[in-house]
Design an enzyme around this catalytic site. Structure first.
Site, mmCIF file in Angstrom:
data_model
loop_
_atom_site.group_PDB
_atom_site.id
_atom_site.type_symbol
_atom_site.label_atom_id
_atom_site.label_comp_id
_atom_site.label_asym_id
_atom_site.label_seq_id
_atom_site.Cartn_x
_atom_site.Cartn_y
_atom_site.Cartn_z
ATOM 1 N N GLY A 160 0.841 -1.198 0.000
ATOM 2 C CA GLY A 160 0.000 0.000 0.000
ATOM 3 C C GLY A 160 0.869 1.236 0.000
ATOM 4 O O GLY A 160 2.051 1.164 0.364
ATOM 5 N N CYS A 166 5.329 -6.150 1.534
ATOM 6 C CA CYS A 166 5.696 -4.732 1.538
ATOM 7 C C CYS A 166 5.045 -4.000 2.717
ATOM 8 O O CYS A 166 5.426 -4.239 3.860
ATOM 9 C CB CYS A 166 5.350 -4.112 0.186
ATOM 10 N N TYR A 167 4.018 -3.177 2.474
ATOM 11 C CA TYR A 167 3.332 -2.521 3.606
ATOM 12 C C TYR A 167 2.856 -3.570 4.612
ATOM 13 O O TYR A 167 2.931 -3.365 5.825
ATOM 14 C CB TYR A 167 2.141 -1.718 3.075
ATOM 15 N N HIS A 206 7.846 -7.517 -4.028
ATOM 16 C CA HIS A 206 6.573 -7.945 -4.622
ATOM 17 C C HIS A 206 6.768 -9.249 -5.393
ATOM 18 O O HIS A 206 7.134 -9.239 -6.568
ATOM 19 C CB HIS A 206 6.028 -6.835 -5.527
ATOM 20 N N GLU A 244 4.604 -11.114 -6.507
ATOM 21 C CA GLU A 244 3.561 -11.306 -7.521
ATOM 22 C C GLU A 244 3.935 -10.735 -8.891
ATOM 23 O O GLU A 244 3.293 -11.034 -9.899
ATOM 24 C CB GLU A 244 2.240 -10.696 -7.020
ATOM 25 N N ASP A 297 -16.783 -10.013 -21.980
ATOM 26 C CA ASP A 297 -17.488 -10.272 -20.723
ATOM 27 C C ASP A 297 -18.974 -10.565 -20.945
ATOM 28 O O ASP A 297 -19.504 -11.560 -20.433
ATOM 29 C CB ASP A 297 -17.347 -9.082 -19.755
ATOM 30 N N LYS A 328 -10.302 -11.411 -15.744
ATOM 31 C CA LYS A 328 -10.482 -11.428 -17.199
ATOM 32 C C LYS A 328 -9.921 -12.708 -17.842
ATOM 33 O O LYS A 328 -10.561 -13.301 -18.706
ATOM 34 C CB LYS A 328 -9.758 -10.208 -17.786
#
Ligand code: XMP
Length: 513
Positions: free
Chosen positions: A56, A83-84, A170, A172, A228, A369
């Site tokens: 964050g 992180c945060y 991070h 990810e 979608d 998605k």
């Protein structure tokens, strides 16, 4: 959902959605919740195995810093602070976090100090990661040890006895080259999650639920031709067939032949009712004289709602309105407080009048998605439909710069069709994220044969992006561009100059308006 094994508490990082996708890719169902979710709410997840605290933009030592319900730390589950999130854990366990002299943004190398730690199974001693932090841990929290470091910071910590971990980087992000291994180690070895999230079960479950909810009632759904709403139509159609009526509004602002192609694709692939509403005259007359981009968006949005309301009134017997809302829409529209993101509202529902009391069906509201695309494939939708580039709701209305007229839209449709056709011919379409043409309100001098011309300029744009928040212009081959330009100039009247937009986002946006 009841099979949620991992929850992500969101402190507003730009990578939170990516984190959630990584967990899903590991075949584990996860949801993103606001950082201040109460312990009572968290206890409602019967299969919960772990919580990830996201990054964050804030600092844990500020007075109004975002905090979690500290009871969470007493649950008997695994916790990973990113992180945060790691800095917050440090603070809760009485360590110290301060503004760093040497801040790390971008690629960094971490060295693993505790090679035997489960978090680092199959991870090299020195591994590249992605850092993005101004603050860092300056004193280890009580009962924690340092398990990895970089040149500038403590890069990872672990509790001595509990499954609580913190990573400063991070994992990810793909620039963290072994981030996937680390996340999977956390999910499988530390949190002991089961790999039980798969889309076949999801589809079966949704079909069953839709049947149970709808019974013998009618459902209407607004189709846009995009991924979608198409996938939503496919899954609902599979459940209830002709009880579903899809409405496709021709705004006049679609791509060349799109109305015909979309209708044909639906009629061939779906056993549902489809209704085409030609509202192009209304859109063009309302857009007359309007130049300002936001004003155009508003007019287009309002026309859309008016047309849809009209059609919906004719279907008063329908009890349900279905929509292709997907998980990023849900995350972005629910205010997490911490989030710096712009909040989008779903214009297709938001504007319907009060007296139309439809119940909502949103079968894709828990999917990302890429998962929606996979569901589409599994349901047998054609590849071109699933891998289409995104197309903005206001359509060519925001690609004809300044005033929109039918004539200008027709010119743009021709040029755009050539660009897209050529991308497909050169096998480039699927390697770019979004490509289109914009018609500029500028005429320039040219020469054709022996004659002077004075005609419009069009701008080609093609971008590559992962999340559409940032983007770079595609390095299209020069020979390809030559071929596109030649065909445009030779075949399309009223255009005598073509330019290629090489602006990245930021500072540009993807669309020109
Ligand atoms: P920008 O231009 O903001 O676009 O960089 C990011 C992505 O969003 C699409 N876009 C829109 N989609 N309504 C939509 O449904 C809109 O008003 C709109 N504006 C932009 C754009 O095509 C790109 O994919």
């Amino acid at each position: 959902m009841k099979n949620t094994q991992i929850l992500i508490l969101d402190f507003g990082s730009q990578y939170t959605q990516l984190l959630a996708r990584r967990v899903r890719e590991a075949n584990i169902y996860t949801e993103v919740l606001p950082f201040d979710t109460s312990i009572e709410k968290i206890k409602e997840y019967p299969l919960l195995k772990g919580i990830i605290l996201s990054g964050g933009p804030s600092s844990v030592y500020l007075q109004n810093a975002y905090k979690i319900d500290s009871e969470i730390l007493n649950l008997d589950i695994a916790i990973l602070g990113v992180c945060y999130g790691m800095q917050l854990l440090t603070q809760y366990f009485e360590g110290a976090v301060e503004l760093a002299d040497e801040q790390e943004f971008g690629k960094a190398i971490i060295t693993i100090d505790d090679k035997k730690n489960s978090l680092f199974k199959n991870v090299n001693t020195d591994s590249q990661v992605w850092m993005s932090h101004a603050d860092h841990v300056t004193k280890l929290p009580v009962d924690f040890k340092q398990i990895a470091h970089s040149n500038a910071s403590i890069a990872a910590i672990a509790h001595n006895t509990k499954p609580i971990y913190g990573i400063q980087f991070h994992a990810e992000v793909t620039h963290s080259l072994q981030g996937k291994e680390m996340l999977e180690n956390f999910l499988y070895d530390i949190a002991k999650c089961n790999k039980d999230w798969n889309l076949d079960d999801f589809i079966d479950q949704q079909i069953k639920e839709i049947k149970e909810i709808v019974k013998d009632k009618q459902v209407i759904l607004g189709l846009s031709g995009g991924v979608d709403s198409s996938v939503a139509a496919a899954i609902i159609g599979k459940a209830i067939g002709k009880q579903l009526t899809c409405i496709f509004v021709d705004t006049g602002l679609l791509r060349k032949n799109e109305t015909i192609e979309v209708m044909k694709a639906y009629e061939t692939n779906f056993d549902i009712n489809i209704k085409l509403v030609d509202a192009s005259d209304l859109f063009f007359s309302e857009l007359k004289g309007i130049k300002e981009p936001e004003a155009k968006r508003k007019v287009i949005g309002k026309c859309f709602i008016d047309v849809f309301t009209d059609v919906a009134r004719q279907h008063k017997d329908a009890d349900f309105l279905a929509q292709g809302t997907i998980y990023p829409d849900v995350i972005e529209s629910s205010s997490h407080g911490a989030s710096s993101k712009t909040i989008k509202s779903h214009h297709n529902v938001g504007g319907l009048p009060e007296d139309l009391k439809f119940k909502l069906i949103e079968p894709l509201r828990n999917l990302f998605k890429d998962e929606v695309r996979q569901v589409g494939f599994k349901l047998g939708l054609p590849e071109e439909m699933i891998n289409r580039h995104p197309f903005p709701g206001p359509g060519l209305g925001i690609r004809v710069i300044e005033e929109v007229t039918k004539e200008k839209v027709e010119i743009l449709q021709e040029v755009d069709a050539i660009f897209i056709k050529k991308l497909r011919e050169w096998n480039l379409y699927n390697s770019v994220s979004q490509a289109f043409v914009t018609l500029l309100p500028v005429k320039t001098v040219g020469v054709m044969g022996d004659n002077r011309t004075y005609d419009y300029v069009v701008a080609l744009r093609s971008v590559n992006t992962i999340d559409f928040m940032t983007a770079t212009s595609t390095h299209l081959p020069w020979e390809f561009l030559d071929e596109v330009v030649n065909e445009i100039i030779n075949k399309v009247d009223n255009v005598n100059r073509v330019v290629y937009d090489v602006t990245s986002k930021p500072p540009g946006t993807i669309e020109w308006e």
